[in-house]
Design an enzyme around this catalytic site. Structure first.
Site, short mmCIF file in Angstrom:
data_model
loop_
_atom_site.label_atom_id
_atom_site.label_comp_id
_atom_site.label_asym_id
_atom_site.label_seq_id
_atom_site.Cartn_x
_atom_site.Cartn_y
_atom_site.Cartn_z
N ASP A 17 0.83 -1.21 0.00
CA ASP A 17 0.00 0.00 0.00
C ASP A 17 0.87 1.26 0.00
O ASP A 17 1.96 1.26 0.55
CB ASP A 17 -0.89 -0.03 1.25
CG ASP A 17 -2.04 0.96 1.16
OD1 ASP A 17 -2.27 1.52 0.07
OD2 ASP A 17 -2.69 1.19 2.19
N GLY A 20 0.18 5.52 -4.34
CA GLY A 20 -0.44 6.81 -4.69
C GLY A 20 0.18 7.93 -3.87
O GLY A 20 0.54 8.98 -4.41
N HIS A 34 2.74 3.53 -9.04
CA HIS A 34 2.57 2.09 -9.29
C HIS A 34 3.79 1.52 -10.01
O HIS A 34 4.22 0.41 -9.74
CB HIS A 34 1.30 1.84 -10.11
CG HIS A 34 0.03 2.19 -9.38
ND1 HIS A 34 -0.22 1.80 -8.08
CD2 HIS A 34 -1.07 2.91 -9.75
CE1 HIS A 34 -1.40 2.25 -7.70
NE2 HIS A 34 -1.94 2.94 -8.69
N GLU A 64 -11.91 -5.07 -5.63
CA GLU A 64 -12.47 -3.70 -5.48
C GLU A 64 -11.73 -2.69 -6.36
O GLU A 64 -12.28 -1.65 -6.71
CB GLU A 64 -12.39 -3.25 -4.02
CG GLU A 64 -13.31 -3.99 -3.07
CD GLU A 64 -12.86 -5.40 -2.73
OE1 GLU A 64 -11.65 -5.69 -2.83
OE2 GLU A 64 -13.72 -6.24 -2.39
N TRP A 66 -11.14 -2.63 -9.38
CA TRP A 66 -11.78 -2.37 -10.68
C TRP A 66 -12.57 -1.07 -10.67
O TRP A 66 -12.86 -0.49 -11.70
CB TRP A 66 -12.71 -3.52 -11.09
CG TRP A 66 -12.00 -4.82 -11.36
CD1 TRP A 66 -12.08 -5.96 -10.63
CD2 TRP A 66 -11.12 -5.12 -12.46
NE1 TRP A 66 -11.29 -6.94 -11.19
CE2 TRP A 66 -10.70 -6.46 -12.32
CE3 TRP A 66 -10.64 -4.38 -13.56
CZ2 TRP A 66 -9.82 -7.08 -13.21
CZ3 TRP A 66 -9.77 -5.00 -14.45
CH2 TRP A 66 -9.38 -6.33 -14.27
N LEU A 128 11.74 -19.96 -4.21
CA LEU A 128 10.56 -19.23 -3.71
C LEU A 128 9.36 -19.38 -4.65
O LEU A 128 9.52 -19.29 -5.86
CB LEU A 128 10.93 -17.74 -3.60
CG LEU A 128 9.80 -16.78 -3.23
CD1 LEU A 128 9.39 -16.97 -1.77
CD2 LEU A 128 10.21 -15.33 -3.47
N LEU A 192 -7.36 -5.06 6.86
CA LEU A 192 -7.09 -6.27 6.07
C LEU A 192 -7.54 -6.10 4.62
O LEU A 192 -7.09 -6.84 3.74
CB LEU A 192 -7.79 -7.49 6.68
CG LEU A 192 -7.17 -8.01 7.98
CD1 LEU A 192 -7.94 -9.24 8.47
CD2 LEU A 192 -5.70 -8.38 7.79
N SER A 193 -8.45 -5.17 4.37
CA SER A 193 -8.89 -4.86 3.01
C SER A 193 -9.28 -6.09 2.19
O SER A 193 -8.88 -6.24 1.04
CB SER A 193 -7.81 -4.06 2.27
OG SER A 193 -7.54 -2.86 2.94
C1 FPP Z 1 -1.86 0.35 -3.37
O1 FPP Z 1 -1.39 1.65 -3.49
C2 FPP Z 1 -1.38 -0.52 -4.42
C3 FPP Z 1 -2.15 -1.07 -5.42
C4 FPP Z 1 -3.57 -0.79 -5.60
C5 FPP Z 1 -1.64 -1.99 -6.39
C6 FPP Z 1 -0.31 -2.60 -6.09
C7 FPP Z 1 0.41 -2.61 -7.36
C8 FPP Z 1 1.73 -2.55 -7.49
C9 FPP Z 1 2.70 -2.61 -6.36
C10 FPP Z 1 2.33 -2.40 -8.83
C11 FPP Z 1 2.07 -3.54 -9.72
C12 FPP Z 1 2.45 -4.83 -9.12
C13 FPP Z 1 2.91 -5.84 -9.83
C14 FPP Z 1 3.19 -7.14 -9.18
C15 FPP Z 1 3.14 -5.67 -11.26
P1 FPP Z 1 -2.47 2.81 -3.53
O2 FPP Z 1 -2.63 3.23 -4.95
O3 FPP Z 1 -3.73 2.37 -2.87
O4 FPP Z 1 -1.74 3.89 -2.67
P2 FPP Z 1 -2.45 5.05 -1.85
O5 FPP Z 1 -3.23 4.39 -0.75
O6 FPP Z 1 -1.29 5.84 -1.35
O7 FPP Z 1 -3.32 5.80 -2.80
#
Ligand code: FPP
Length: 238
Positions: A17, A20, A34, A64, A66, A128, A192-193
């Site tokens: 997490d 963003g 990302h 979610e 999407w 792994l 836990l989302s």
């Molecule tokens: C949460 O950050 C992260 C995601 C929704 C997606 C996780 C994706 C990646 C780490 C990149 C792609 C992964 C792979 C394996 C290719 P957020 O956008 O919710 O962050 P925020 O809470 O700060 O907005």
């Protein structure tokens, strides 16, 4: 800090997490966050390899997610496909076996194809196991598990009187893997989302304020070190 010597978890799960916020802090687009998040995956994969952790599950895209803006969803799917394509040689080199859980048929066709190619290419590796949770939601997984059980009961393959937690676990997407020993969540959120709700029943949790793109191998070692100090009781008096 060097790799911790105490108890090492067999299975680590991570809620990645903060991509963003990482981008926002730098005046960049969320998509850049990302992209940097995808680069950070290498740190934890290498850290798990060093520690001989057997399974690493990453929450890469939730059911979610999407509902995020269309351009962000598109960017994440493009990034995933590109990640799989570019990183498969590195996974082969590191002896990592790739797997995936979730409603994978929800993914764009080209993404599914690349995913299956990468899974197939790494299937002979015995280091792994890296499990990507994609279009994953724990409540949906449990419902899918119940549907699968009902089919087996209706077909007369299972006697419903024999149903127990172990049998139910065999109907989840995670049936081939042990439950996580350690759950790590970055960016300080205590939630836990909808991630692995069934499987995390006795998992030790570790929350760090670090944002996912900044989460390094040393941070993973610190989490494992912390885990090594815990006494797992599974509801018993020890
Ligand atoms: C949460 O950050 C992260 C995601 C929704 C997606 C996780 C994706 C990646 C780490 C990149 C792609 C992964 C792979 C394996 C290719 P957020 O956008 O919710 O962050 P925020 O809470 O700060 O907005």
């Amino acid at each position: 800090m060097s790799a911790p010597q105490s108890a090492v978890p067999r299975h680590i799960a991570i809620i990645m997490d903060g991509n963003g916020r990482w981008a926002q802090n730098r005046g960049l687009s969320r998509i850049k966050g990302h992209e940097q998040g995808a680069e950070a995956v290498r740190e934890s994969v290498e850290g798990c390899g060093d520690l001989k952790v057997e399974f690493l599950t990453l929450y890469a895209f939730s059911a979610e997610n999407w509902q995020r803006p269309k351009n962000e969803v598109f960017a994440l799917m493009t990034l995933l496909e590109q990640f799989l394509k570019e990183k498969t040689p590195e996974l082969l080199e590191k002896n990592v076996r790739l797997q995936a859980i979730g409603r994978l048929t929800d993914l764009p066709e080209s993404c599914q194809q690349q995913l299956h190619r990468s899974i197939e290419a790494t299937s002979g590796n015995d280091g792994l196991t890296l499990i990507l949770a994609l279009s994953y939601g724990a409540r949906l997984e449990i419902i899918d598990g119940i549907k699968s059980l009902i089919r087996e009961i209706d077909a007369g393959h299972i006697d419903s009187a024999m149903l127990d937690p172990e049998m139910f676990s065999k109907h989840l997407y995670t049936r081939y893997y042990p439950d996580p020993d350690l759950l790590i969540r970055t960016s300080g959120e205590m939630r836990l989302s909808n991630f692995l709700l069934w499987q995390l029943s006795y998992t030790e949790m570790y929350v760090t304020p670090k944002l996912w793109p900044d989460f390094t191998k040393q941070d993973l070692f610190a989490a494992v070190d912390d885990y090594g100090q815990r006494q797992r009781r599974y509801g018993l008096v020890l």
